[in-house]
Design a protein around this motif. Structure first.
Motif, PDB file in Angstrom:
ATOM      1  N   THR A   1     -21.996 -16.417  30.398  1.00  0.00           N
ATOM      2  CA  THR A   1     -21.756 -17.362  31.485  1.00  0.00           C
ATOM      3  C   THR A   1     -20.274 -17.718  31.489  1.00  0.00           C
ATOM      4  O   THR A   1     -19.685 -18.010  30.443  1.00  0.00           O
ATOM      5  N   ILE A   2     -19.663 -17.685  32.672  1.00  0.00           N
ATOM      6  CA  ILE A   2     -18.233 -17.969  32.807  1.00  0.00           C
ATOM      7  C   ILE A   2     -18.066 -19.301  33.528  1.00  0.00           C
ATOM      8  O   ILE A   2     -18.723 -19.552  34.548  1.00  0.00           O
ATOM      9  N   GLN A   3     -17.191 -20.149  33.019  1.00  0.00           N
ATOM     10  CA  GLN A   3     -16.994 -21.489  33.581  1.00  0.00           C
ATOM     11  C   GLN A   3     -15.499 -21.722  33.794  1.00  0.00           C
ATOM     12  O   GLN A   3     -14.697 -21.606  32.863  1.00  0.00           O
ATOM     13  N   ALA A   4     -15.125 -22.020  35.048  1.00  0.00           N
ATOM     14  CA  ALA A   4     -13.761 -22.438  35.366  1.00  0.00           C
ATOM     15  C   ALA A   4     -13.793 -23.928  35.650  1.00  0.00           C
ATOM     16  O   ALA A   4     -14.561 -24.393  36.497  1.00  0.00           O
ATOM     17  N   ASP A   5     -12.957 -24.684  34.930  1.00  0.00           N
ATOM     18  CA  ASP A   5     -12.981 -26.136  35.060  1.00  0.00           C
ATOM     19  C   ASP A   5     -11.607 -26.648  35.487  1.00  0.00           C
ATOM     20  O   ASP A   5     -10.674 -26.701  34.685  1.00  0.00           O
TER      21      ASP A   5
END
Length: 582
Positions: free
Chosen positions: A339-343
Motif C-alpha cells: 500500500t502506498i500513501q502520500a501525505d
C-alpha cells in the motif's frame, strides 16, 4: 605542478595509487642506471687519456670495467623503464575505467532534476573525452615529467661529484628551465578550461543532431543544423590549435635553455682545462655530459603543460562525484504490504511548485489511474511515489514506512516501470528482456516474452532472441519496443507497476497485443497508470485528476462523470475524438 600530481594521486584508488608510487620508486633506480653511463664514460676516458697523453700503461681491465658498468646501465635501464611504463599505464587507464564506473553508480542516486538541468553533452564528455584524456595524459605526463626530473637531478648530482663548478652551471640551467616551464603551464591554464567546454559542446551538439535527425529532415533543417554542428566542431578545432600555439614558443625557449646550458658546460669545461684547474679526462667527461644533461628533462618539460589537462579532468570528475545524492543509506526492508500513501507532499523544481500538498492512498493490488491536463504534475507525482526525487515536504510511504527509510536498491525492487518512450540497449533482445533479472535463463525470457505478446515477432527475426537491436531500439516499431519493455517488467516481477502513457504512441494494429501484455503484467499488482485513453482508465479502482499540482477530483469513472468536472470534460473530448472519421 606537484600540486596537480598530488591531486591526481588522491583521485586514484588505493591499488592504482600504489602502482604510481611504485613506478616512482622504480623510476629512481632507472635514473641511477642512466647516470651510471657517465661513470662508464669517465672510466674509459681516464684510461684512454692516461695512456695517450700521460703515457700510462693501458690496462685491459679498464675496458672490461667500463663495459660491465655500461651493460648494467643498459639492462637495468631497460628493465626499470619497462616496469615503470607498465605500472603507470595500468594505473592511469584502470583509474579512469573505475572512475567511469564510479560516476555511473553515483548518477544512479542523483535526483532526476539533475539530468533535466545539465546537458547530456556535459555528462557524456566527462565520462568519455575527459576520462580518456586523463588516462592518456596521466600515463605519459606523470612518467615523462617525473622521469625527466629524476634523471636530470641525478646527473646534476654526478656533475657535482666530478666538479662542483660544472654542477652549479647545470643547476642554474635547470632553474631557468623550470622558470620557463611555469610560464608555459600558466599559458595553457585558461585555454585548457575552454578545451573541455568545447569538448562538451561538440558532443552535445552531435547527440542533438543525431537524436533529432528525423525532425531535421522532416522540416528541412539540415542546412541550419549542419551549420550549428560545423560551428562547434570548428570552434573546438581552433581551441586545440590555439592550445598548441600557446605551448610551442615556451617549448622552443625551454629547448634553447637546455642547449645553451650544454654549451655553457662545454665552454666552462674547456676553460677550466686550459686554466689548469681541470684535468683532460674530467674535461672530456664533462663534454660528454653536456649532451646528456637535459635530454630527459626536455621531453618531460614539454609534457608538463599537459598536467593542466589532468588537473581540470580530475576537477570535473570530482565535481560530479561530489554532487549530493539522495539519502540512499537506508535499511534493506522487505515490505509485507504494498500500500502506498502520500501525505501532504509538495515538490518544487527551480523554484516552480510542481506538486502542492497532495495526499493520496493507493491500496495494495488496486489500479489507480492518474489523469489531467498536460503539465499538471502527473508524471512528477508518480516519480515522487517511486522516489526518483525526494519530496520537499510531506511523506511518501510504502507499507506505512517512509520511502527514505529504505535503501535505494531495496526500494527499487518493489517497482517496475513502463514509460511512454522506451529505451532499449544495443544488445540482444534476450538481454534487453532480462535487464531486470540478468541471471534469468532463456526459458524464463521466452516465458516473459510470451506473456508480453512479443514472442511471435521475436521468433520471426533473423537471430530470434539473439538478434542485436540498435541502440534505443531504433530497429523496432514503437509497439514492439513497448512490448519488450513490458516483458522486461514481467521478468522483474515487482509488486508495484507504474505505467506512464504506455499506450500513447501505439498504432491500432499493436494496441490489442499491447493491452493484453499490460493485462498480464498487472495481474495481482498495485498499478499506478498515467493515461488518456478512456478504455484504459474507466475500469480503474480509483481515478485521480491532477491539475496545477493538486488533486482536483477523485473517485470511480461513474462518480466523476456524474460530477461534470474536468474528468467529465475529458471523457467528452475523448468521445468526440473517437467519433472523427476520415
Amino acid at each position: 605542478m606537484f600540486e596537480t600530481l598530488v591531486k591526481f594521486f588522491k583521485f586514484c584508488d588505493k591499488e592504482n595509487r600504489n602502482k604510481f608510487y611504485g613506478s616512482i620508486i622504480v623510476g629512481v633506480f632507472n635514473s641511477l642506471f642512466m647516470a651510471l653511463r657517465i661513470g662508464a664514460v669517465a672510466v674509459m676516458l681516464r684510461g684512454v687519456i692516461g695512456n695517450t697523453v700521460e703515457g700510462n700503461p693501458f690496462d685491459k681491465k679498464t675496458i672490461w670495467t667500463s663495459l660491465i658498468i655500461m651493460i648494467i646501465s643498459v639492462i637495468g635501464g631497460v628493465i626499470t623503464r619497462k616496469v615503470t611504463a607498465m605500472w603507470q599505464c595500468e594505473g592511469g587507464y584502470r583509474t579512469c575505467a573505475r572512475k567511469r564506473i564510479e560516476i555511473a553508480e553515483h548518477l544512479r542516486y542523483l535526483p532526476m532534476g539533475y539530468f533535466n538541468s545539465n546537458s547530456l553533452g556535459e555528462i557524456t564528455s566527462v565520462t568519455t573525452n575527459t576520462m580518456e584524456s586523463v588516462g592518456d595524459v596521466a600515463t605519459r605526463a606523470v612518467m615523462m615529467v617525473f622521469q625527466g626530473l629524476l634523471d636530470t637531478t641525478l646527473i646534476i648530482v654526478m656533475l657535482l661529484f666530478f666538479d662542483w663548478r660544472i654542477g652549479l652551471i647545470g643547476l642554474a640551467g635547470f632553474g631557468v628551465f623550470e622558470f620557463v616551464n611555469i610560464f608555459m603551464r600558466l599559458a595553457v591554464k585558461n585555454i585548457s578550461s575552454k578545451k573541455y567546454k568545447d569538448d562538451a559542446d561538440e558532443i552535445g551538439k552531435i547527440l542533438e543532431y543525431i537524436q533529432g535527425i528525423g525532425e531535421v529532415k522532416a522540416y528541412n533543417l539540415a542546412g541550419k543544423r549542419s551549420k550549428e554542428l560545423n560551428y562547434v566542431i570548428e570552434k573546438r578545432k581552433k581551441t586545440l590549435i590555439k592550445m598548441e600555439m600557446h605551448c610551442i614558443p615556451f617549448s622552443n625557449i625551454q629547448s634553447l635553455v637546455a642547449k645553451l646550458t650544454g654549451v655553457a658546460i662545454l665552454l666552462a669545461s674547456i676553460g677550466f682545462y686550459f686554466a689548469g684547474s681541470m684535468n683532460l679526462a674530467d674535461c672530456s667527461t664533462m663534454l660528454v655530459c653536456s649532451f646528456m644533461l637535459f635530454t630527459a628533462l626536455e621531453s618531460g618539460g614539454n609534457y608538463s603543460a599537459l598536467l593542466r589537462i589532468i588537473d581540470i579532468g580530475v576537477t570535473k570528475a570530482n565535481t560530479i562525484l561530489s554532487l549530493p545524492t539522495m539519502d540512499i543509506e537506508g535499511k534493506d526492508i522487505q515490505p509485507e504490504e504494498r500500500t502506498i500513501q502520500a501525505d501532504k507532499i509538495s515538490f518544487a523544481y527551480d523554484q516552480k511548485k510542481i506538486i502542492d500538498g497532495i495526499s493520496l492512498k493507493i491500496p495494495e493490488k488496486t489500479i489507480t489511474a492518474i489523469v489531467g491536463p498536460s503539465g499538471g504534475g502527473k508524471t512528477t507525482f508518480c516519480h515522487l511515489l517511486a522516489r526518483f526525487w525526494d519530496v520537499d515536504s510531506g511523506t511518501v510511504k510504502l507499507d506505512d514506512k517512509d520511502v527514505k527509510n529504505y535503501s535505494m536498491d531495496s526500494l527499487m525492487k518493489n517497482y517496475s516501470f513502463v514509460f511512454q518512450n522506451v529505451y532499449l540497449f544495443h544488445d540482444t533482445i534476450a538481454n534487453n528482456i532480462r535487464f531486470g533479472n540478468p541471471q534469468a535463463p532463456v526459458e524464463k525470457v521466452i516465458e516473459a516474452a510470451k506473456k508480453a505478446c512479443c514472442h511471435d515477432f521475436i521468433s520471426r527475426l533473423p537471430e530470434g532472441y539473439d538478434t542485436i537491436i540498435g541502440e534505443g531500439g531504433a530497429s523496432l516499431s514503437g509497439g514492439e519496443r513497448q512490448r519488450i519493455s513490458i516483458a522486461r517488467a514481467i521478468m522483474k516481477d515487482s509488486p508495484v507497476i507504474i505505467l506512464d502513457e504506455a499506450t500513447a504512441n501505439v498504432d491500432p494494429e499493436n494496441e490489442r497485443d499491447l493491452m493484453n501484455a499490460i493485462k498480464e503484467l498487472t495481474k495481482e499488482k498495485t498499478v499506478i497508470m498515467i493515461a488518456h485513453r478512456l478504455k484504459t482508465v474507466r475500469n480503474a479502482d480509483q481515478i485521480v485528476v491532477i491539475d496545477k499540482g493538486r488533486i482536483v477530483e477523485k473517485g470511480s469513472h461513474n462518480e466523476l462523470v456524474s460530477r461534470g468536472g474536468i474528468y467529465s470534460r475529458f471523457i467528452d473530448s475523448r468521445k468526440e475524438a473517437v467519433s472523427w472519421k476520415i
